[in-house]
Design an enzyme around this catalytic site. Structure first.
Site, PDB file in Angstrom:
ATOM      1  N   HIS A 132     -46.204  -4.064  -1.307  1.00  0.00           N
ATOM      2  CA  HIS A 132     -46.189  -2.846  -0.475  1.00  0.00           C
ATOM      3  C   HIS A 132     -47.839  -2.657   0.250  1.00  0.00           C
ATOM      4  CE1 HIS A 132     -47.243   1.638  -0.109  1.00  0.00           C
ATOM      5  NE2 HIS A 132     -46.116   1.574   0.508  1.00  0.00           N
ATOM      6  N   GLU A 191     -47.675  -4.817   3.204  1.00  0.00           N
ATOM      7  CA  GLU A 191     -46.989  -4.207   4.222  1.00  0.00           C
ATOM      8  C   GLU A 191     -47.820  -3.290   5.241  1.00  0.00           C
ATOM      9  OE1 GLU A 191     -44.629  -0.544   4.958  1.00  0.00           O
ATOM     10  OE2 GLU A 191     -43.793  -1.511   3.201  1.00  0.00           O
ATOM     11  N   HIS A 192     -48.375  -2.474   4.554  1.00  0.00           N
ATOM     12  CA  HIS A 192     -49.571  -1.638   5.084  1.00  0.00           C
ATOM     13  C   HIS A 192     -50.528  -2.164   6.087  1.00  0.00           C
ATOM     14  CE1 HIS A 192     -48.666   2.918   3.649  1.00  0.00           C
ATOM     15  NE2 HIS A 192     -47.752   2.027   3.074  1.00  0.00           N
ATOM     16  N   GLU A 200     -50.746   8.297  -0.513  1.00  0.00           N
ATOM     17  CA  GLU A 200     -49.183   7.807  -0.755  1.00  0.00           C
ATOM     18  C   GLU A 200     -48.789   7.948  -2.248  1.00  0.00           C
ATOM     19  OE1 GLU A 200     -45.550   5.014   0.598  1.00  0.00           O
ATOM     20  OE2 GLU A 200     -47.579   4.452   1.281  1.00  0.00           O
TER      21      GLU A 200
END
EC number: 3.4.24.-
Length: 438
Positions: free
Chosen positions: A59, A62-63, A139
């Site tokens: 994740h 991906e950012h 997040e």
């Protein structure tokens, strides 16, 4: 049944597939009378492929890949997509990551250029790592503040323990805080290779034209001698027993998720399991919704969920209620689950659930983005396209006897559960819940 010839309109509209050198697969579906096109690069790597020490790496990466490439800054990437009114985004799941764009068909070359540049050439610059680390930590904090989201992660951890699917996709504040640039770069180099990738597109798309674009932008990465990675099989084994997890929090409501482990998506009774889930808590007429909310007014939100992975799955029930109603919610929920395990669902309930699944499937595939997603997932999960008609036939073939056999087999298993709310100890939780967890 006659064979479809290329002149047959139905054959012309069927999905097409090309495997390029290096094992990269390109799958497309042309949708007539659609002006848009959706394209995604699907990478067969997700959070379950991380080691525990780098939880959240897929994740985080991906950012990070959107921050810059050798030829584009993050602003350049955003402006290029905004200039054509399109959407460029990505998401990470347990078993895959997808980078996608939704544009007018005429802008597909730009979309392929941008997505390929991000996926292949994202720089992982040191400054970008630190900036995006803070974004991911925000997040995580936001997810922890949302009881329903936080509970979803807590429940899978309670059900699967140390198994990789039990870890949150997003990682933890602790793991993300200490993750290094070198670890992220290594993850990118090892797993973002053509044999792990599928380029899927649907809408106003020409297959041969897309293949040419992919050849152009993937270029030297398409090395001969590699074959596509086979569909994931997983370990097939989850060690340890499900458990009960409690997070005490000063809140207006108690949130609970409880459920059982199931076989994975390749199970022969997979669609009977989906019918069972739908009849239990998948709609307004479901047993749980009717008994907990409509008849007794004990909760506003109550539903079931079904998550299927390569080698395992989870059938769960979620509810949120006032703390003083928690015991009643658990009593009714336990009664419903015990009743279905013992006596099954009715023929009428089976028919309604099958109709709900059929309608939801077809209605959910009326745009290019959802069609693209189906193509990408099918190729990664099964190594081939599974038509909508094939899935509809599988649903139609489910009988109430099969559903009830699945219910008897699964609903008597030991449950895992997670509770978030104003409760001081596990001993203060309803007896029905503690009995189900064992």
């Amino acid at each position: 049944m006659p064979r479809r010839s290329p002149a047959d309109p139905a054959a012309a509209l069927a999905p097409r597939r090309t495997t390029l050198p290096g094992g990269l697969r390109v799958v497309t579906e042309f949708l007539p009378a659609v002006h848009s096109a959706s394209v995604g690069v699907w990478v067969g790597v997700g959070s379950r492929d991380e080691g525990a020490t780098v939880a959240g790496a897929a994740h985080f990466l991906e950012h990070l890949l959107f921050k810059s490439t050798p030829t584009r800054s993050a602003v350049d990437i955003a402006q290029a997509m905004d200039a054509v009114g399109g959407e460029l985004n990505a998401f990470t799941a347990k078993e895959h990551t997808c980078y996608y764009a939704h544009v007018l068909g005429s802008d597909l070359p730009l979309a392929v250029d941008l997505v390929a540049d991000v996926v292949l050439n994202g720089r992982c610059a040191a400054d970008d790592v630190e900036v995006e680390r803070d974004v991911v930590l925000e997040e995580i904090a936001m997810r922890d503040d949302d009881p329903e989201d936080a509970l979803a992660d807590m429940f899978l951890a309670a059900l699967f323990g140390d198994h990789p699917v039990g870890r949150p996709v997003i990682g933890s504040a602790q793991s993300v805080s200490v993750m290094t640039r070198a670890q992220l770069q290594s993850f990118h180099l090892r797993r973002y290779t053509p044999e792990w990738m599928v380029v899927a597109a649907a809408g106003n798309v020409d297959h041969d034209g897309l293949v040419a674009l992919v050849r152009e932008h993937f270029g030297s990465r398409l090395v001969r001698g590699r074959r596509p990675v086979a569909p994931r099989k997983g370990t097939g084994r989850v060690n340890g027993s499900p458990r009960l997890t409690l997070v005490s929090r000063d809140a207006e409501q108690t949130h609970v998720s409880l459920g059982i482990r199931t076989p994975g998506r390749g199970w022969e009774h997979r669609w009977a399991l989906s019918v069972l889930h739908t009849a239990l808590g998948g709609g307004l007429s479901s047993r749980l919704f009717q008994e907990v909310r409509e008849t007794r007014g004990l909760a506003y939100s109550v539903y079931s969920a079904l998550d299927l992975f390569a080698d395992s799955g989870a059938l769960s029930v979620y509810a949120a209620c006032l703390p003083e109603r928690f015991a009643d919610v658990m009593r009714v929920t336990a009664d419903v689950l015990e009743s279905v395990a013992r006596d099954g669902i009715t023929e009428a309930e089976c028919g309604i659930a099958k109709g709900s699944l059929r309608g939801g499937l077809v209605l959910g595939l009326e745009d290019s983005s959802s069609r693209m997603s189906r193509l990408g997932r099918s190729e990664l999960n099964y190594g081939k396209h599974r038509s909508i008609e094939h899935t509809l036939r599988q649903i139609e073939q489910v009988t109430v006897e099969e559903v009830n056999a699945v219910a008897r087999h699964l609903l008597s298993r030991r449950y895992g559960a997670a509770v978030l709310g104003p409760h001081g100890s596990k001993r203060s939780l309803p007896q029905q819940l503690r009995a189900m967890v064992g």
